[in-house]
Design a protein around this motif. Sequence first.
Motif, short mmCIF file in Angstrom:
data_model
loop_
_atom_site.label_atom_id
_atom_site.label_comp_id
_atom_site.label_asym_id
_atom_site.label_seq_id
_atom_site.Cartn_x
_atom_site.Cartn_y
_atom_site.Cartn_z
N LEU A 1 1.13 10.00 15.47
CA LEU A 1 1.25 11.44 15.68
C LEU A 1 0.02 11.93 16.45
O LEU A 1 -1.04 11.29 16.42
CB LEU A 1 1.36 12.15 14.34
CG LEU A 1 2.65 11.86 13.55
CD1 LEU A 1 2.58 12.53 12.19
CD2 LEU A 1 3.88 12.31 14.31
N PRO A 2 0.14 13.08 17.13
CA PRO A 2 -1.00 13.55 17.95
C PRO A 2 -2.29 13.72 17.18
O PRO A 2 -3.37 13.46 17.70
CB PRO A 2 -0.49 14.89 18.51
CG PRO A 2 0.99 14.78 18.47
CD PRO A 2 1.32 13.94 17.28
N ASN A 3 -2.22 14.17 15.92
CA ASN A 3 -3.43 14.42 15.15
C ASN A 3 -3.80 13.26 14.23
O ASN A 3 -4.65 13.40 13.35
CB ASN A 3 -3.27 15.70 14.32
CG ASN A 3 -2.05 15.65 13.40
OD1 ASN A 3 -1.26 14.71 13.50
ND2 ASN A 3 -1.90 16.62 12.55
N LYS A 4 -3.14 12.12 14.38
CA LYS A 4 -3.40 10.97 13.53
C LYS A 4 -4.55 10.16 14.09
O LYS A 4 -4.61 9.86 15.28
CB LYS A 4 -2.14 10.08 13.45
CG LYS A 4 -2.30 8.86 12.58
CD LYS A 4 -2.48 9.19 11.12
CE LYS A 4 -2.53 7.93 10.27
NZ LYS A 4 -2.77 8.21 8.86
N LYS A 5 -5.47 9.77 13.22
CA LYS A 5 -6.63 8.99 13.64
C LYS A 5 -6.20 7.55 13.94
O LYS A 5 -5.40 6.96 13.23
CB LYS A 5 -7.69 9.01 12.55
CG LYS A 5 -9.01 8.40 12.97
CD LYS A 5 -10.05 8.54 11.86
CE LYS A 5 -11.37 7.93 12.31
NZ LYS A 5 -12.41 8.05 11.24
N GLU A 6 -6.79 6.98 15.01
CA GLU A 6 -6.43 5.61 15.39
C GLU A 6 -6.91 4.62 14.33
O GLU A 6 -8.00 4.77 13.77
CB GLU A 6 -7.08 5.24 16.73
CG GLU A 6 -6.57 6.04 17.90
CD GLU A 6 -7.30 7.35 18.07
OE1 GLU A 6 -8.15 7.64 17.20
OE2 GLU A 6 -7.01 8.09 19.03
#
Length: 430
Positions: free
Chosen positions: A176-181
């Motif tokens: 997701l766009p706000n998910k940390k790698e």
Amino acid sequence: MSNETRRLFAQMMLLGYKNSKLKHGLLTKLGQEFNLSRMTIHKYWLTVKQQITEGKLVAVDRDYKGSKKRVIIDLETVRSIPLLKRSSVRSLACAMNINPSTVHRLIKKGKIRAHSNAMKPQLTEGNKIARVQWVLDRIRNLSSGQNLEFEENYNVVHIDEKWFYMSRVSQKFYLLPNKKEPHRSCTSKTHMTKIMFMGASARPRISNGVVNFDGKIGIFPFSCIVPAKKTSKNRRKGTLETRPIARITKAVIKTCLIEKILPAIKDKWPDGRGQTIYIQQDNARPHISPNDPDSIRAATADGWDIQLIFQPPNSPDVNILDLGHFRSIQTIQHEKAPRSRVQLVDAVLRSYEEINPISLHYTWLTLLSCMNEILKVKGSNRYKIPHIGKKRLDRLGLLPTTILPEVGDALQAVIDVTRAQVAQLESQMS
């Protein structure tokens, strides 16, 4: 339209504009004359009408002088660029002296295509002759030259070894766009946890969509359970651990063949002991010779007739495991995300059992198609794996059990092999 055409169009409208009304049918007539849609004509009329209402001079010229002149790119210059300078969009754009965005547009239009290239084994002339002879030996009715077809290989078991790793060095994820790698790390990428397995697969028996035999003989890890020599933060001394076998020697391969693969074949084979079964292996040095007395004794025990055969040298494309079966197992295994050697072994074993027999059946048909291609390229491995739309044919009930080789290619291959053999005899006699 050009400005001259726009002016003529507006003039004809003004001639038909009387008493604050436009002459009936004029727009339709102008659309036919100028080959324009009614929507486009109505848009121009609204512009002219608004200018008349506001008491302005009717002006329908374009407010820009023309579109930007496109840069003409000679795609033939790509041929002169070395391949290593075409390995990425940025490097190709730099070599062509254009913007990377322009290269992207050319790729999207299909004027430049991306290609992923894999290294293949280098073949000698002797290897090519052996490959062609191998394929010819598996064609029925070759002596008569009529009704040629490949053998279905229902009495062949392919075996091979492969390293299975705990994880890939490079892995793609969708987030997701706000998910940390995610952060992954290891002590050394050259010493990632891995275990070698020996796989054995035969062709499935499927009739009218019913799987009578899934073709899965088994997959066997080259690992052992030993007690830990020292105490660490993870376990105490003496704790039993799963460790990979340090060296895969001929003795290790023979033990796996006699104690695991042969009993598995005898236990799972659908036709019993009434036919000759061939175990196909590659030419790796640790593999067992067909004349090995211990393997012959174990293969012929209890009335069975099981024989070892070698496939042509440098020919992984004639082994079902190298052709695609191992890759299918590995794909499912990575999804299970093992965290230890025990979990890695369990993940590979479960992945092998989860493989759809229909998929394995498709891979066997691909093998027959590759054998047909080997004849066309005269034993070389410079060919693309053919696609015949197996899923579509299966849905329509038209999926074949074998592939029909080209008569001309087969007969020409016989001539080429005969000439090569004659040339070898003449060179030996001289």
